[in-house]
Design a protein around this motif. Structure first.
Motif, PDB file in Angstrom:
ATOM      1  N   GLY A  49     -23.862  -8.358  -8.956  1.00 52.95           N
ATOM      2  CA  GLY A  49     -24.019  -8.477 -10.402  1.00 52.95           C
ATOM      3  C   GLY A  49     -24.614  -9.792 -10.845  1.00 52.95           C
ATOM      4  O   GLY A  49     -25.052  -9.928 -11.988  1.00 52.95           O
ATOM      5  N   GLY A  50     -24.661 -10.778  -9.963  1.00 56.47           N
ATOM      6  CA  GLY A  50     -25.232 -12.069 -10.328  1.00 56.47           C
ATOM      7  C   GLY A  50     -24.234 -12.922 -11.084  1.00 56.47           C
ATOM      8  O   GLY A  50     -23.033 -12.626 -11.134  1.00 56.47           O
ATOM      9  N   PRO A  51     -24.727 -13.972 -11.703  1.00 57.34           N
ATOM     10  CA  PRO A  51     -23.821 -14.872 -12.430  1.00 57.34           C
ATOM     11  C   PRO A  51     -23.225 -14.181 -13.654  1.00 57.34           C
ATOM     12  O   PRO A  51     -23.789 -13.248 -14.203  1.00 57.34           O
ATOM     13  CB  PRO A  51     -24.724 -16.041 -12.830  1.00 57.34           C
ATOM     14  CG  PRO A  51     -26.095 -15.473 -12.826  1.00 57.34           C
ATOM     15  CD  PRO A  51     -26.115 -14.399 -11.778  1.00 57.34           C
ATOM     16  N   SER A  52     -22.075 -14.678 -14.053  1.00 65.14           N
ATOM     17  CA  SER A  52     -21.401 -14.063 -15.197  1.00 65.14           C
ATOM     18  C   SER A  52     -22.193 -14.324 -16.470  1.00 65.14           C
ATOM     19  O   SER A  52     -22.899 -15.324 -16.597  1.00 65.14           O
ATOM     20  CB  SER A  52     -19.984 -14.612 -15.328  1.00 65.14           C
ATOM     21  OG  SER A  52     -20.036 -16.006 -15.541  1.00 65.14           O
ATOM     22  N   GLY A  53     -22.082 -13.400 -17.379  1.00 67.20           N
ATOM     23  CA  GLY A  53     -22.786 -13.506 -18.661  1.00 67.20           C
ATOM     24  C   GLY A  53     -21.931 -12.922 -19.760  1.00 67.20           C
ATOM     25  O   GLY A  53     -20.730 -12.691 -19.601  1.00 67.20           O
ATOM     26  N   LEU A  54     -22.541 -12.646 -20.877  1.00 65.95           N
ATOM     27  CA  LEU A  54     -21.828 -12.076 -22.009  1.00 65.95           C
ATOM     28  C   LEU A  54     -21.689 -10.566 -21.839  1.00 65.95           C
ATOM     29  O   LEU A  54     -22.314  -9.960 -20.967  1.00 65.95           O
ATOM     30  CB  LEU A  54     -22.575 -12.414 -23.299  1.00 65.95           C
ATOM     31  CG  LEU A  54     -22.682 -13.910 -23.618  1.00 65.95           C
ATOM     32  CD1 LEU A  54     -23.542 -14.124 -24.846  1.00 65.95           C
ATOM     33  CD2 LEU A  54     -21.305 -14.519 -23.814  1.00 65.95           C
ATOM     34  N   ALA A  55     -20.913  -9.963 -22.691  1.00 61.08           N
ATOM     35  CA  ALA A  55     -20.680  -8.518 -22.624  1.00 61.08           C
ATOM     36  C   ALA A  55     -21.980  -7.760 -22.832  1.00 61.08           C
ATOM     37  O   ALA A  55     -22.796  -8.136 -23.675  1.00 61.08           O
ATOM     38  CB  ALA A  55     -19.667  -8.107 -23.687  1.00 61.08           C
ATOM     39  N   PRO A  56     -22.191  -6.689 -22.060  1.00 60.40           N
ATOM     40  CA  PRO A  56     -23.460  -5.946 -22.167  1.00 60.40           C
ATOM     41  C   PRO A  56     -23.478  -5.002 -23.370  1.00 60.40           C
ATOM     42  O   PRO A  56     -23.581  -3.785 -23.232  1.00 60.40           O
ATOM     43  CB  PRO A  56     -23.533  -5.196 -20.848  1.00 60.40           C
ATOM     44  CG  PRO A  56     -22.124  -5.025 -20.427  1.00 60.40           C
ATOM     45  CD  PRO A  56     -21.385  -6.224 -20.947  1.00 60.40           C
ATOM     46  N   ILE A  57     -23.381  -5.547 -24.543  1.00 58.74           N
ATOM     47  CA  ILE A  57     -23.436  -4.771 -25.779  1.00 58.74           C
ATOM     48  C   ILE A  57     -24.646  -5.268 -26.571  1.00 58.74           C
ATOM     49  O   ILE A  57     -24.736  -6.452 -26.895  1.00 58.74           O
ATOM     50  CB  ILE A  57     -22.145  -4.942 -26.607  1.00 58.74           C
ATOM     51  CG1 ILE A  57     -20.934  -4.511 -25.792  1.00 58.74           C
ATOM     52  CG2 ILE A  57     -22.241  -4.149 -27.905  1.00 58.74           C
ATOM     53  CD1 ILE A  57     -19.604  -4.833 -26.439  1.00 58.74           C
ATOM     54  N   GLY A  59     -26.984  -6.200 -29.518  1.00 57.79           N
ATOM     55  CA  GLY A  59     -26.684  -6.680 -30.852  1.00 57.79           C
ATOM     56  C   GLY A  59     -25.592  -7.726 -30.861  1.00 57.79           C
ATOM     57  O   GLY A  59     -25.425  -8.448 -31.824  1.00 57.79           O
ATOM     58  N   TYR A  60     -24.840  -7.834 -29.766  1.00 58.30           N
ATOM     59  CA  TYR A  60     -23.773  -8.826 -29.665  1.00 58.30           C
ATOM     60  C   TYR A  60     -24.341 -10.185 -29.271  1.00 58.30           C
ATOM     61  O   TYR A  60     -23.859 -11.215 -29.714  1.00 58.30           O
ATOM     62  CB  TYR A  60     -22.736  -8.353 -28.646  1.00 58.30           C
ATOM     63  CG  TYR A  60     -21.572  -9.280 -28.431  1.00 58.30           C
ATOM     64  CD1 TYR A  60     -20.612  -9.466 -29.411  1.00 58.30           C
ATOM     65  CD2 TYR A  60     -21.443  -9.980 -27.236  1.00 58.30           C
ATOM     66  CE1 TYR A  60     -19.550 -10.318 -29.208  1.00 58.30           C
ATOM     67  CE2 TYR A  60     -20.387 -10.823 -27.018  1.00 58.30           C
ATOM     68  CZ  TYR A  60     -19.437 -10.994 -28.005  1.00 58.30           C
ATOM     69  OH  TYR A  60     -18.392 -11.838 -27.796  1.00 58.30           O
ATOM     70  N   GLU A  65     -29.017 -13.083 -22.106  1.00 54.79           N
ATOM     71  CA  GLU A  65     -27.718 -13.697 -21.835  1.00 54.79           C
ATOM     72  C   GLU A  65     -26.653 -12.697 -21.390  1.00 54.79           C
ATOM     73  O   GLU A  65     -25.573 -13.110 -20.980  1.00 54.79           O
ATOM     74  CB  GLU A  65     -27.222 -14.418 -23.089  1.00 54.79           C
ATOM     75  CG  GLU A  65     -28.094 -15.571 -23.507  1.00 54.79           C
ATOM     76  CD  GLU A  65     -27.631 -16.191 -24.814  1.00 54.79           C
ATOM     77  OE1 GLU A  65     -26.644 -15.688 -25.402  1.00 54.79           O
ATOM     78  OE2 GLU A  65     -28.242 -17.168 -25.245  1.00 54.79           O
ATOM     79  N   ILE A  66     -26.932 -11.401 -21.478  1.00 58.14           N
ATOM     80  CA  ILE A  66     -25.895 -10.424 -21.151  1.00 58.14           C
ATOM     81  C   ILE A  66     -25.846 -10.175 -19.651  1.00 58.14           C
ATOM     82  O   ILE A  66     -26.811 -10.403 -18.926  1.00 58.14           O
ATOM     83  CB  ILE A  66     -26.087  -9.095 -21.915  1.00 58.14           C
ATOM     84  CG1 ILE A  66     -27.377  -8.391 -21.497  1.00 58.14           C
ATOM     85  CG2 ILE A  66     -26.043  -9.316 -23.393  1.00 58.14           C
ATOM     86  CD1 ILE A  66     -27.523  -7.018 -22.113  1.00 58.14           C
ATOM     87  N   ASN A  67     -24.719  -9.705 -19.198  1.00 58.30           N
ATOM     88  CA  ASN A  67     -24.486  -9.378 -17.804  1.00 58.30           C
ATOM     89  C   ASN A  67     -25.043  -7.984 -17.511  1.00 58.30           C
ATOM     90  O   ASN A  67     -25.101  -7.127 -18.393  1.00 58.30           O
ATOM     91  CB  ASN A  67     -22.982  -9.417 -17.526  1.00 58.30           C
ATOM     92  CG  ASN A  67     -22.674  -9.603 -16.063  1.00 58.30           C
ATOM     93  OD1 ASN A  67     -23.574  -9.809 -15.256  1.00 58.30           O
ATOM     94  ND2 ASN A  67     -21.405  -9.540 -15.745  1.00 58.30           N
ATOM     95  N   ASP A  68     -25.427  -7.739 -16.257  1.00 58.47           N
ATOM     96  CA  ASP A  68     -25.957  -6.439 -15.858  1.00 58.47           C
ATOM     97  C   ASP A  68     -24.809  -5.419 -15.809  1.00 58.47           C
ATOM     98  O   ASP A  68     -23.836  -5.611 -15.074  1.00 58.47           O
ATOM     99  CB  ASP A  68     -26.631  -6.561 -14.490  1.00 58.47           C
ATOM    100  CG  ASP A  68     -27.347  -5.297 -14.082  1.00 58.47           C
ATOM    101  OD1 ASP A  68     -27.544  -4.421 -14.954  1.00 58.47           O
ATOM    102  OD2 ASP A  68     -27.711  -5.184 -12.902  1.00 58.47           O
ATOM    103  N   PRO A  69     -24.886  -4.319 -16.557  1.00 61.17           N
ATOM    104  CA  PRO A  69     -23.773  -3.358 -16.580  1.00 61.17           C
ATOM    105  C   PRO A  69     -23.771  -2.391 -15.385  1.00 61.17           C
ATOM    106  O   PRO A  69     -22.770  -1.728 -15.145  1.00 61.17           O
ATOM    107  CB  PRO A  69     -23.993  -2.591 -17.881  1.00 61.17           C
ATOM    108  CG  PRO A  69     -25.452  -2.685 -18.130  1.00 61.17           C
ATOM    109  CD  PRO A  69     -25.885  -4.003 -17.577  1.00 61.17           C
ATOM    110  N   LEU A  70     -24.867  -2.303 -14.630  1.00 59.46           N
ATOM    111  CA  LEU A  70     -24.923  -1.345 -13.532  1.00 59.46           C
ATOM    112  C   LEU A  70     -23.885  -1.617 -12.445  1.00 59.46           C
ATOM    113  O   LEU A  70     -23.192  -0.684 -12.019  1.00 59.46           O
ATOM    114  CB  LEU A  70     -26.337  -1.292 -12.937  1.00 59.46           C
ATOM    115  CG  LEU A  70     -26.532  -0.280 -11.817  1.00 59.46           C
ATOM    116  CD1 LEU A  70     -26.296   1.128 -12.345  1.00 59.46           C
ATOM    117  CD2 LEU A  70     -27.915  -0.408 -11.225  1.00 59.46           C
TER     118      LEU A  70
END
Length: 163
Positions: A49-57, A59-60, A65-70
């Motif tokens: 998943g790589g480095p941590s990021g923000l929630a994959p939503i 518009g948020y 900056e978001i994390n990969d949800p796969l």
């Protein structure tokens, strides 16, 4: 973010221990090995998943900056599959214990007998020497002999009506 060696070592250790336990004849150890393999797979997917990021939503936050949800979806799928197979193996362990008061898989003597049989050499069998009618008759005789041998090997309980 600096890479660490701890996560790959843990994944490798879990896979090694899981495979080692899977190769045992005890069904309980097979179950524990399968659970370890499932956990190692979850850690492997988490590390992809790589480095941590923000929630994959959407518009948020910004898409960069978001994390990969796969990997998260794959981990959830792996958890469900591990749980289902673990429940199935646990049911097999319970059934084996109820029937035989033993949960270890025994040696199958029929498999050993079949493995010990000598395969015919290529020069002993030449299908071109026989015409199709002789080959069919030979196969029928061979099948009848095998069925007779099988009937001699099977001990039926008294009153079964088959003998």
């Amino acid at each position: 973010m600096t890479p660490t060696i701890v996560l790959p070592v843990m994944i490798g250790g879990l896979y090694a221990a899981g495979v080692y336990l899977l190769l045992d004849r005890s069904l309980t150890r097979v179950l524990l090995g399968f659970v370890l393999l499932g956990n190692a797979t979850n850690l492997l997917l988490l590390s992809t998943g790589g480095p941590s990021g923000l929630a994959p939503i959407l518009g948020y936050s910004d898409p960069e900056e978001i994390n990969d949800p796969l990997p998260q979806a794959l981990i959830l799928t792996a958890i469900v599959i591990t749980f289902g197979v673990s429940a199935f193996v646990l049911a097999i362990i319970h059934r084996s214990w109820r029937l035989a008061r033993n949960e270890a898989v025994g040696t199958d003597e029929e498999d050993r007998r079949v493995a010990a049989r000598r395969a015919p050499d290529a020069d002993e069998l030449d299908p071109d020497d026989l015409d199709p009618d002789d080959r069919a008759a030979g196969h029928a005789d061979s099948l009848a002999g095998d069925l007779d041998d099988l009937a001699d090997d099977v001990d039926l309980p008294a009153g079964s009506g088959s003998r």
